[in-house]
Design an enzyme around this catalytic site. Structure first.
Site, PDB file in Angstrom:
ATOM      1  N   ARG A  41       0.816  -1.216   0.000  1.00  0.00           N
ATOM      2  CA  ARG A  41       0.000   0.000   0.000  1.00  0.00           C
ATOM      3  C   ARG A  41       0.848   1.264   0.000  1.00  0.00           C
ATOM      4  NH1 ARG A  41      -4.778  -2.076   4.144  1.00  0.00           N
ATOM      5  NH2 ARG A  41      -6.068  -3.031   2.522  1.00  0.00           N
ATOM      6  N   LYS A 198     -18.582 -14.838   6.978  1.00  0.00           N
ATOM      7  CA  LYS A 198     -20.015 -14.641   7.174  1.00  0.00           C
ATOM      8  C   LYS A 198     -20.764 -14.301   5.899  1.00  0.00           C
ATOM      9  CE  LYS A 198     -19.610 -13.008  11.965  1.00  0.00           C
ATOM     10  NZ  LYS A 198     -19.930 -11.910  12.908  1.00  0.00           N
ATOM     11  N   GLY A 351      -7.988  -7.630   1.581  1.00  0.00           N
ATOM     12  CA  GLY A 351      -6.740  -7.908   2.269  1.00  0.00           C
ATOM     13  C   GLY A 351      -6.338  -9.364   2.296  1.00  0.00           C
ATOM     14  N   GLY A 374     -13.736  -3.662   1.237  1.00  0.00           N
ATOM     15  CA  GLY A 374     -15.140  -3.274   1.304  1.00  0.00           C
ATOM     16  C   GLY A 374     -15.550  -2.396   0.132  1.00  0.00           C
TER      17      GLY A 374
END
Length: 397
Positions: A41, A198, A351, A374
């Site tokens: 990054r 999830k 990630g 996200g």
């Protein structure tokens, strides 16, 4: 079509000379005992920094790191390791400024790193006063942090509303162009790989992808929930029984389109989760109440590989199993190798996905690796990213 003002266009127009440029980067790197374990990054942030410095600007850069409590400084969440690595990469001393909201001293051609923006009270709530103060520090605000583009926060959204000029940095610009291009004209068959723990956190993207893709591969705890929905036993594996109906609905949508969600036919189980846990391969129908599923089995891995290698477009977000432990890494390894071998266009983000790509050494075989997790998923869902939306609103200022 996404239209935003860009740092590159300002540079070409010689509009940065002598200007104070505030760059919101994504320098949220992984740390182990204060040492950076992957500087990807930081390296990705360098083009914007070079562009501003080369144009004669006075440059300020900030980022979040970790999840600190606002108003509480901690060494663990300090950007000090980032400042050190930036100094090495840029071959210049980089000053780290701790208290910067009320003013920063920086000259043309100079670069300073502003301490973790999440230390500032009001950052996460997109506080009006904080946003105004940040905007007052600069002549040009640059968002180059795609990974936080889905956040409505002071350093990603509020400052862009009030800065004299607001634009996208080269990394953000590249992300938007690539993702928009993929969404508009994907080559078929299209395969999406979505892993994670999830279903509930990814159900909206699963629903959105179910309307688009030809094969939807699920992994991790998500796959366990789909196994439950398919009537298979999962023992004491991580899953969300409350999401069975959602999983069933995703499979129904896919089936009606003549597409599919391949459910594992064999799995790798262990009696508990751990580095020393003994791994056992079992048919998916033979999982016992004491088993914990930690990876897909070899037959399933081969089936997924076949699907992936035949794809025209591949979108990958999330590992297939617990790839950090070698005994349960084969599923993710097989998928990674299939992505690398496929002639289709591959797009990966998140990630854990980036970590898996690095572990299995296929960085140069993936067509595009997104810096977002996200934000990557929300873009695929078709959601408007707040940080991009505000730049679009400011495009003609």
């Amino acid at each position: 079509m996404i239209t935003v003002k860009t740092l590159a266009s300002l540079s070409v127009a010689n509009a940065l000379q002598g200007k104070r440029v505030f760059i919101r980067s994504d320098l949220n790197v992984p740390l182990n005992n204060g040492e950076i374990t992957d500087d990807t990054r930081i390296r990705s942030s360098l083009p914007a920094i070079h562009m501003a410095l080369d144009a004669g600007a006075a440059v300020m850069v900030t980022s979040h790191l970790g999840r600190p409590t606002e108003g509480v400084f901690t060494e663990e969440d300090s950007l000090a390791p980032v400042a050190k690595r930036l100094s090495e990469l840029l071959r210049r001393d980089i000053k780290l400024v701790r208290d910067w909201v009320d003013g920063v001293s920086v000259e043309s051609g100079e670069l300073v790193l502003l301490e973790n923006c999440r230390f500032n009270v009001g950052e996460k709530s997109n506080d009006y006063e904080l946003s105004q103060k940040m905007a007052g520090l600069c002549d040009v605000y640059v968002n180059d942090a795609f990974g936080t583009a889905h956040r409505t926060q002071a350093s990603t959204h509020g400052i862009a509303r009030y800065a004299a000029t607001a634009c996208a940095g080269p990394l953000l610009q590249s992300e938007l162009q690539t993702l928009a291009g993929w969404c508009s004209k994907p080559k078929r068959p299209m395969v999406a790989i979505v892993g994670g723990s999830k279903v509930s956190t990814k159900i909206t993207v699963l629903r959105a992808l179910a309307q688009q893709v030809d094969q939807l591969i699920v992994g991790g705890g998500i796959a366990n929930t789909f196994m439950l929905a398919a009537g298979l036993p999962i023992g004491k594996s991580l899953a969300e029984p409350s999401q069975i109906e959602e999983a069933t609905e995703v499979m129904r949508i896919m089936q009606e389109r003549g597409a599919a969600v391949p459910v594992p036919v064999d799995v790798v189980c262990a009696p508990y989760f751990g580095e020393d846990a003994p791994a056992t391969i079992k048919a998916a129908s033979e999982v016992t109440p004491d088993d914990m599923i930690l990876d897909v089995g070899p037959k399933t891995a081969q089936n997924l590989s076949r699907i992936i290698t035949q794809a025209g477009t591949i979108v990958w977000n999330g590992p297939i199993g617990v790839f950090e432990i070698d005994a349960f890494a084969n599923g993710t390894k097989e998928v990674a190798q299939a992505v690398a071998q496929s002639k289709g266009f591959s797009l990966a983000g998140g990630g854990d996905t980036v970590a898996a790509i690095a572990k299995f050494g296929i960085q140069d075989k993936v067509n595009y690796i997104s810096t977002g997790g996200g934000a990557f998923l929300e873009f695929l869902e078709g959601k408007v990213l707040p940080a991009v939306d505000v730049l679009q609103q400011r495009a003609n200022d």
